[in-house]
Design a protein around this motif. Structure first.
Motif, PDB file in Angstrom:
ATOM      1  N   ILE A 197      29.629  19.260  -1.035  1.00 54.65           N
ATOM      2  CA  ILE A 197      28.554  20.171  -0.618  1.00 54.65           C
ATOM      3  C   ILE A 197      27.464  20.140  -1.669  1.00 54.65           C
ATOM      4  N   ALA A 248      36.355  22.485   1.526  1.00 52.47           N
ATOM      5  CA  ALA A 248      35.638  21.210   1.433  1.00 52.47           C
ATOM      6  C   ALA A 248      36.368  20.236   0.507  1.00 52.47           C
ATOM      7  N   ILE A 308      31.561  21.245   7.667  1.00 51.29           N
ATOM      8  CA  ILE A 308      32.757  20.696   7.034  1.00 51.29           C
ATOM      9  C   ILE A 308      33.755  20.221   8.078  1.00 51.29           C
ATOM     10  N   ASN A 349      24.936  17.435   7.868  1.00 47.93           N
ATOM     11  CA  ASN A 349      26.259  16.901   7.543  1.00 47.93           C
ATOM     12  C   ASN A 349      26.411  15.495   8.102  1.00 47.93           C
TER      13      ASN A 349
END
Length: 378
Positions: free
Chosen positions: A244, A237, A272, A299
């Protein structure tokens, strides 16, 4: 062995058994009725009570009495009539009653030797036979869908596995024709292709394990799974500028810790991989409801259509191209998530976010719900 026909000796048909049962019951009932008439309607009874005494039974077998002379031949004729009537009527009634069962039997033979698309569709009001036919039709529908999914999965798996093998073969052919080719470059490309083939094979094995539910169940805290998956994927990430954010409470379910960790890791990896090119965010949350525990992964990313989202859990189905990673994935991430969720008696929901990106919600039975179910079965 499974699939072989059991060799049995020929016996009476169910229709004949029912016919004999009807006729036998009718004859026995008629004999009892005639016996009662014979005993209670004797001529010259000395006993004024309704219940016969010993002298009445002796009089029954007296040759000079009315019974043996007149009543016995008439009773024999009546019993013979009842026997014939019971056989004919029982055969007709048994045939009418067993007609649905005959249709179900014919359907099983047709399905065994033909396509799974055949359905009984037995008409009439609900009874035991209709419920059996409806259950059989439902089983055929589920079996047909399962077989079609397996065939589609096998075709896709063969195609996906053939691709790295074909690439490997092509690289080797080029290297053989060009001895001066850079060996280091060839080895690196072969390593990448081989890694993809290994990832695909491991994903297929994991998917098969989840579908077969061949795992040991134990108490698992989804919040710990989320933290472990976040810690594992944090370098990835950070490499691609994705933040996150993990929150929630202790959410305990019953299942396989390894599979549930794999499920959480796949969701986080997918979030991701399908994100904004820069300053993307992934939100991971766990919560507890009255009978379930919930894992939610949101996300940011491109806007998705509902039609596309509905296909993302199909094996080898890929959504938008990954914006950061050079590894294209094997297209089994969400398919594995779906299989693991179903293996744990849970539900999976995918919904597009209005601002772009995806929300994935996994609901699993809470550990307390499992305990109540086990107690009820005990």
């Amino acid at each position: 062995m499974a699939g072989q026909r059991v060799d049995r000796r020929q016996g009476l048909s169910v229709r004949l058994k029912l016919t004999l049962s009807y006729a036998g019951f009718l004859v026995v009932a008629g004999a009892l009725l005639l016996a009662a008439v014979w005993v209670f309607l004797l001529r010259g009874r000395s006993n004024s009570l309704d219940v016969p005494d010993r002298s009445d039974f002796l009089r029954v077998f007296d040759p000079s009495n009315f019974g043996p002379v007149v009543f016995v031949p008439a009773g024999i004729l009546v019993l013979a009539f009842l026997l014939v009537f019971g056989l004919v009527g029982g055969w007709i009634l048994a045939g009418r009653m067993l007609t649905p069962l005959i249709r179900i039997t014919d359907a099983t033979r047709r399905v065994a030797n033909g396509p799974l698309s055949y359905r009984i569709r037995l008409p009439g009001r609900r009874d035991e036979f209709r419920e059996l036919a409806d259950s059989f039709d439902m089983m055929l529908a589920q079996l047909e869908a399962h077989v079609a999914e397996q065939q589609r999965f096998a075709a896709n798996a063969s195609h996906e596995l053939r691709t790295p093998l074909a690439v490997t073969q092509a690289l080797l052919d080029v290297a053989r024709k060009d001895p001066d080719r850079d060996i280091c470059e060839l080895v690196e490309r072969l390593r990448v292709v081989n890694t993809r083939a290994i990832d695909l094979t491991e994903a297929l094995l994991l998917l098969s394990r989840a579908n077969q539910q061949s795992f040991t169940r134990e108490h698992v805290d989804l919040s710990l799974m989320a933290e472990e998956a976040t810690e594992t994927l944090l370098p990835l990430a950070e490499k691609h500028g994705v933040t996150i954010e993990t929150s929630g409470e202790m959410s305990i379910t019953i299942g396989s810790q390894a599979l549930l960790l794999q499920m959480t890791t796949n969701l986080l990896h997918n979030a991701i991989g399908h994100n904004l090119p820069d300053q993307g965010i992934v939100w991971v949350n766990t919560s507890v409801r009255p009978h379930t525990v919930v894992l939610t992964v949101d996300n940011t990313g491109e806007k998705l259509t509902s039609q596309l989202v509905s296909t993302l859990t199909e094996p080898f189905q890929r959504g938008t191209e990954r914006l950061h990673t050079g590894h294209a994935g094997v297209g089994l991430g969400l398919a594995i998530v779906k299989s693991i969720t179903q293996a744990h008696d849970g539900t999976l929901a995918l919904t597009p976010r209005p601002a772009g990106g995806l929300r994935v919600t996994v609901q699993l039975p809470a550990a307390s719900a499992h305990t109540r179910t086990d107690d009820d079965q005990a």
